[in-house]
Design a protein around this motif. Sequence first.
Motif, PDB file in Angstrom:
ATOM      1  N   GLU A  39       0.802  -1.223   0.000  1.00  0.00           N
ATOM      2  CA  GLU A  39       0.000   0.000   0.000  1.00  0.00           C
ATOM      3  C   GLU A  39       0.839   1.278   0.000  1.00  0.00           C
ATOM      4  N   ILE A  40       2.147   1.148   0.111  1.00  0.00           N
ATOM      5  CA  ILE A  40       3.035   2.308   0.155  1.00  0.00           C
ATOM      6  C   ILE A  40       3.426   2.713  -1.263  1.00  0.00           C
ATOM      7  N   LYS A  41       3.229   3.977  -1.561  1.00  0.00           N
ATOM      8  CA  LYS A  41       3.567   4.528  -2.879  1.00  0.00           C
ATOM      9  C   LYS A  41       4.947   5.177  -2.830  1.00  0.00           C
ATOM     10  N   ALA A  42       5.592   5.209  -3.974  1.00  0.00           N
ATOM     11  CA  ALA A  42       6.933   5.804  -4.067  1.00  0.00           C
ATOM     12  C   ALA A  42       6.933   7.234  -3.550  1.00  0.00           C
ATOM     13  N   THR A  43       5.886   7.981  -3.853  1.00  0.00           N
ATOM     14  CA  THR A  43       5.813   9.386  -3.436  1.00  0.00           C
ATOM     15  C   THR A  43       5.858   9.530  -1.922  1.00  0.00           C
ATOM     16  N   GLN A  44       5.251   8.604  -1.196  1.00  0.00           N
ATOM     17  CA  GLN A  44       5.284   8.688   0.269  1.00  0.00           C
ATOM     18  C   GLN A  44       6.721   8.601   0.774  1.00  0.00           C
ATOM     19  N   ILE A  45       7.485   7.727   0.177  1.00  0.00           N
ATOM     20  CA  ILE A  45       8.877   7.539   0.594  1.00  0.00           C
ATOM     21  C   ILE A  45       9.734   8.716   0.159  1.00  0.00           C
ATOM     22  N   THR A  46       9.586   9.141  -1.104  1.00  0.00           N
ATOM     23  CA  THR A  46      10.419  10.247  -1.575  1.00  0.00           C
ATOM     24  C   THR A  46      10.068  11.548  -0.848  1.00  0.00           C
ATOM     25  N   ASP A  47       8.794  11.774  -0.539  1.00  0.00           N
ATOM     26  CA  ASP A  47       8.420  12.976   0.225  1.00  0.00           C
ATOM     27  C   ASP A  47       9.073  12.976   1.599  1.00  0.00           C
ATOM     28  N   TRP A  48       9.086  11.824   2.266  1.00  0.00           N
ATOM     29  CA  TRP A  48       9.745  11.698   3.576  1.00  0.00           C
ATOM     30  C   TRP A  48      11.229  12.039   3.466  1.00  0.00           C
ATOM     31  N   LEU A  49      11.887  11.480   2.453  1.00  0.00           N
ATOM     32  CA  LEU A  49      13.326  11.705   2.296  1.00  0.00           C
ATOM     33  C   LEU A  49      13.644  13.158   1.959  1.00  0.00           C
ATOM     34  N   LYS A  50      12.821  13.769   1.133  1.00  0.00           N
ATOM     35  CA  LYS A  50      13.028  15.175   0.772  1.00  0.00           C
ATOM     36  C   LYS A  50      12.819  16.077   1.983  1.00  0.00           C
ATOM     37  N   GLU A  51      11.778  15.787   2.744  1.00  0.00           N
ATOM     38  CA  GLU A  51      11.442  16.629   3.899  1.00  0.00           C
ATOM     39  C   GLU A  51      12.430  16.457   5.044  1.00  0.00           C
ATOM     40  N   GLU A  52      12.692  15.208   5.413  1.00  0.00           N
ATOM     41  CA  GLU A  52      13.522  14.957   6.594  1.00  0.00           C
ATOM     42  C   GLU A  52      15.015  15.108   6.335  1.00  0.00           C
ATOM     43  N   PHE A  53      15.454  14.781   5.122  1.00  0.00           N
ATOM     44  CA  PHE A  53      16.893  14.779   4.837  1.00  0.00           C
ATOM     45  C   PHE A  53      17.305  15.782   3.775  1.00  0.00           C
ATOM     46  N   GLU A  54      16.326  16.546   3.264  1.00  0.00           N
ATOM     47  CA  GLU A  54      16.588  17.559   2.240  1.00  0.00           C
ATOM     48  C   GLU A  54      17.272  16.971   1.008  1.00  0.00           C
ATOM     49  N   LEU A  55      16.850  15.767   0.627  1.00  0.00           N
ATOM     50  CA  LEU A  55      17.382  15.147  -0.579  1.00  0.00           C
ATOM     51  C   LEU A  55      16.631  15.677  -1.792  1.00  0.00           C
ATOM     52  N   GLY A  56      17.334  15.755  -2.912  1.00  0.00           N
ATOM     53  CA  GLY A  56      16.681  16.079  -4.169  1.00  0.00           C
ATOM     54  C   GLY A  56      15.909  14.869  -4.668  1.00  0.00           C
ATOM     55  N   HIS A  57      15.137  15.074  -5.724  1.00  0.00           N
ATOM     56  CA  HIS A  57      14.298  13.986  -6.226  1.00  0.00           C
ATOM     57  C   HIS A  57      15.122  12.776  -6.673  1.00  0.00           C
TER      58      HIS A  57
END
Length: 73
Positions: A39-57
Amino acid sequence: MSFQAYLDNIQAKTGKSPSDFKAMAEKKGFTQNGIIRPEIKATQITDWLKEEFELGHGHAMAIYALLKGKKPD
């Protein structure tokens, strides 16, 4: 840039290893027994990484690929 280079850059920026990201994803409930939950979508994971770790896409997608099972080069 190779997949390994992405992982190296991410570790240099965040201080977190690929194993650390796998453990954090498990703790956050994105993965179960090392596998991304259906049920986990890629966007959920990438949004977490961008927000918490300031990673680019691109870097966030590299961690997503790692969680999906891609191995370092």
